[in-house]
Design an enzyme around this catalytic site. Structure first.
Site, PDB file in Angstrom:
ATOM      1  CG  ASP A 264      -2.151   0.927   0.964  1.00 29.31           C
ATOM      2  OD1 ASP A 264      -2.045   1.802   0.073  1.00 29.31           O
ATOM      3  OD2 ASP A 264      -3.173   0.802   1.663  1.00 29.31           O
TER       4      ASP A 264
HETATM    5  C1  BGC Z   1      -4.996   3.337   0.093  1.00 29.14           C
HETATM    6  C2  BGC Z   1      -5.105   2.383  -1.074  1.00 29.14           C
HETATM    7  C3  BGC Z   1      -4.938   3.152  -2.355  1.00 29.14           C
HETATM    8  C4  BGC Z   1      -3.607   3.864  -2.338  1.00 29.14           C
HETATM    9  C5  BGC Z   1      -3.327   4.664  -3.574  1.00 29.14           C
HETATM   10  C6  BGC Z   1      -3.742   4.175   0.015  1.00 29.14           C
HETATM   11  O1  BGC Z   1      -3.766   5.174   0.981  1.00 29.14           O
HETATM   12  O2  BGC Z   1      -5.042   2.622   1.293  1.00 29.14           O
HETATM   13  O3  BGC Z   1      -6.326   1.707  -1.049  1.00 29.14           O
HETATM   14  O4  BGC Z   1      -5.063   2.296  -3.447  1.00 29.14           O
HETATM   15  O5  BGC Z   1      -3.577   4.763  -1.241  1.00 29.14           O
HETATM   16  O6  BGC Z   1      -4.128   5.766  -3.667  1.00 29.14           O
END
Ligand code: BGC
Length: 725
Positions: A264
């Site tokens: 993530d």
């Molecule tokens: C989120 C993800 C997301 C990523 C990119 C993160 O903060 O938890 O679900 O895909 O950011 O935006």
């Protein structure tokens, strides 16, 4: 083929694709020919080119190797629309054509209990991602709804692992059949937001296997997902994104996942752990302005030094590069050309509408107050700021710049035209800490009194403005709800409107349960509208006026009060001193409510229709201890065409270990014209009877007696049949 035809993901084309995907051999990321090409490519790469590929090089991309024809990998959120453009940085760009299809959120999709719609939804997303030049769509989000407070529940599917798995597989196949990748997230145990970046999750192996992992396992084995996104939280002391047990032992080991595990955004915390714990691609760590500084990535320049000094074998890096290349070959990024995608087609909008129509849940309908009859209504009072509010940009990273969004108020006006006088009153003010606004209530009461019927749109909200996404946000990334109480003085408003006009319908919007005790007894009709996407207002109007017969079913239990929820009653939320113990164990959602006999407000699987169905007797055939086939005849006995979700639960009798009183193991959404009947067959494999034995570290199906319980919610079982395995 022109774009218009390629954009035809609804209707016939998608039906054929859906049938094909049911019958096709499982996709496989590994085949000898591409493996040989990948080996040859890796041989030609320098160490710094390899390391360049395993961390981000902008907010949503990671580097390729131009001289070898390896492109950048372009990702985008997800999960219910292709996110607005950020260029290479973090600030959304202006003046770009990025307003697209805004699909209903994950909870709405799950509430359809329609696997084919899961596929169609994914196909729209994949098709638009392809058009926008994206290689990976960051979805579906499939974390289990452990507590109703989780701010991201609206993105997720359900409290039940079987329903999650069923919907996720269709979604992933839908996306990937368009030739781009899905990224199932967040692996694993990311069930709260407030302290998601630090919290350590502790649970038994049994809870992990029975509740929190089945969706991911199905995504890998049945969905053949190309990429998996790790989670922010820790699991048993180690960050999930670089967690050896979760990623190396289970995902890549036991399940044989051959694709790419990306972190993530900013979830990697340590170079060696990420290298050895299975992270293949580090995203989002350097959140500065481009150009990003590679030495600020854990999987950046440090890795070069580690390999050169012999501290880690280059093979470790090669494996990560290989996994990225597999995904690239699989999605025609190297060598062959991708077909074009399509954007904002009528067919895509139609899918958004269909999901909303089938996902909206009729929770209560006393005295058949609904549907309203257009011919009998001269004046309609529409009340509540949620009636007039757009939601596409809310919630955090899942925000979508919608081509358009039909609000409930607009949807009603469109449907009713000039024949009905639609009056609107705001009713409450969406603003943090805003309490009762007597003036707004007065206004609402006035129009309600003068109207033939009133509809109050209320519930949760999520922030709208990108830069202030957590302002007024209850359903949003990075926040959890403080409790289940209705904010902004809505209880007082609803009570006043119900008093002013008994023909009042309450429509709840949001990511899930809310405390409605203050007025539930005096309201006759309640609808759950979720965040139903760009055509949500159209669908709500159609349901309210009976042009669509509701068929959505709750994918989660609505508790009467927060304290009844298992995570709060038996477990911890959000945790104590940085650790959260899932003491409720396997008793998540209805598994707890039904086993412990706690009465919910609305049970899992519940959802009413404007018609009635009769359930015939059940025939059950047992084929050794391998397979059980349950057949049941369902008949539409009412006055409208409609659909019912036949739910099959397995109830172990005298199990050898403590088990949930029932578990969902099959379902089928059945569409029936008035008077029509259909016999459906549901096959239950051995896994439907198994529990995870913590000591043996294996799934076990006890010999003995079980009941096959069939009904239309976990608490409305129509027929039961006992079998012996
Ligand atoms: C989120 C993800 C997301 C990523 C990119 C993160 O903060 O938890 O679900 O895909 O950011 O935006």
């Amino acid at each position: 083929m022109n774009k218009k035809i390629l954009g035809l993901v609804g209707g016939f084309a998608s039906h054929v694709l859906w049938l094909l995907c049911l019958t096709a051999n499982a996709q496989n990321l590994v085949n000898p020919k591409t493996e040989a090409s990948i080996t040859a490519l890796i041989k030609k790469m320098t160490l710094s080119e390899k390391v360049g590929m395993i961390h981000a090089n902008s907010s949503f991309t990671s580097a390729g190797v131009k001289r070898l024809g390896i492109p950048e990998l372009v990702t985008s959120d997800g999960p219910h629309g292709v996110r607005l453009e950020h260029g290479r940085g973090w600030i959304p760009l202006n003046n770009v054509a990025d307003a697209g299809t805004y699909l209903p959120t994950g909870n709405t999709l799950a509430a359809t209990w329609n696997r084919k719609l899961g596929y169609d939804f994914g196909a729209v997303l994949g098709n638009e991602a392809k058009f926008r030049g994206k290689d990976v769509i960051l979805g579906p989000g499939i974390n289990i709804m452990r507590s109703p407070l989780n701010g991201r529940n609206f993105e997720y599917q359900s409290e039940d692992p079987y329903l999650v798995a069923q919907m996720a597989v269709g979604y992933i196949r839908g996306v990937q059949d368009q030739g781009v990748s899905a990224s199932v997230k967040h692996f694993a145990a990311n069930n709260e937001e407030v302290d998601r970046g630090t919290v350590n999750v502790e649970m038994s192996d049994r809870a992990l296997r029975e509740i929190y992992l089945p969706g991911f396992e199905a995504a890998v084995k049945k969905g053949q997902v190309n990429t998996v996104m790790g989670a922010y939280n820790k699991f048993r002391g180690q960050y999930a994104t670089q967690n050896k047990y979760l990623i190396n032992d289970i995902l890549k080991g036991e399940w044989g996942f051959k694709g790419l595990v990306m972190s993530d955004w900013g979830a990697v915390h340590n170079t060696m752990e990420a290298l050895e714990g299975g992270t293949d691609l580090e995203m989002g760590s350097d959140i500065g302005t481009p150009p990003l500084k590679y030495n600020q990535f854990f999987l950046g320049d440090t890795v070069i030094a580690l390999v050169e000094s012999g501290k880690i074998p280059v093979a470790l890096v090669d494996d990560k590069v290989r996994r990225i290349l597999r995904v690239m070959f699989k999605t025609n990024m190297i060598g062959s050309k991708r077909t074009a995608g399509a954007y904002n087609t009528k067919a895509h909008q139609k899918t958004a509408l269909k999901v909303a129509e089938e996902g909206i849940v009729l929770l209560k309908n006393e005295d058949a107050l609904l549907p309203l009859c257009k011919a009998k209504i001269k004046t309609l009072a529409v009340i509540g700021q949620n009636a007039d509010r757009e939601n596409a940009m809310g919630g955090g990273s899942s925000q979508v710049k919608a081509k358009y969004e039909i609000t409930p108020l607009q949807g009603l006006k469109n449907l009713l035209g000039s024949s009905v006088n639609v009056q609107y009153a705001q009713g409450y003010k969406i603003q943090r800490n805003q309490m009762v606004d007597s003036l707004l209530i007065e206004e609402a009461v006035k129009i309600a009194k003068e109207a033939d019927a009133a509809i109050v749109f209320c519930g949760w909200t999520h922030g709208y403005d990108y830069n202030k996404w957590d302002d007024n946000a209850y359903d949003a990334e990075g926040v959890d709800k403080p409790d289940l109480a209705m904010p902004f003085g809505q209880n007082e408003l609803i009570r006043a409107v119900l008093k002013a006009n008994p023909k009042t319908i309450v429509v709840l919007m949001g990511g899930g349960p809310i405390d409605i005790n203050a007025w539930v007894g005096s309201s006759k009709a309640i609808i759950e509208g979720w965040y139903p996407g760009m055509e949500g207002g159209t669908a709500l109007a159609e349901v309210i006026f009976g042009e669509v017969n509701p068929s959505g079913k709750l994918p989660m239990t609505f508790p009467k009060k927060l304290a009844d929820s298992p995570a709060h009653k038996l477990g911890q939320f959000p945790g104590v001193n940085g650790t959260v113990h899932y003491n409720e164990d396997i008793y998540v959602g209805y598994r707890y409510f039904d086993t412990y006999n706690v009465e919910p407000q609305f049970s899992f699987g519940h959802g009413l229709s404007y018609t009635t169905f009769s359930y015939g007797s059940v025939t059950v055939k047992v084929a050794g201890d391998k397979e059980v086939t349950a057949s049941i005849t369902l008949k539409n006995t009412g006055k409208r065409d409609g659909a019912e979700v036949v739910q099959v639960y397995v109830e172990p009798i005298n199990p050898s270990v403590p088990r949930s009183i029932k578990e969902l193991k099959g379902f089928e959404k059945v569409f029936l014209k008035v008077g029509a009947a259909k016999t459906i067959k549901i096959i239950l494999g051995k896994d439907a009877f198994s529990y995870y034995d913590d000591k043996k570290k294996a799934w076990v199906a006890d010999h003995g007696k079980y009941r096959i319980a069939i009904g239309n919610s976990s608490r409305d079982i129509k027929v039961r049949k006992e079998i012996t395995l």
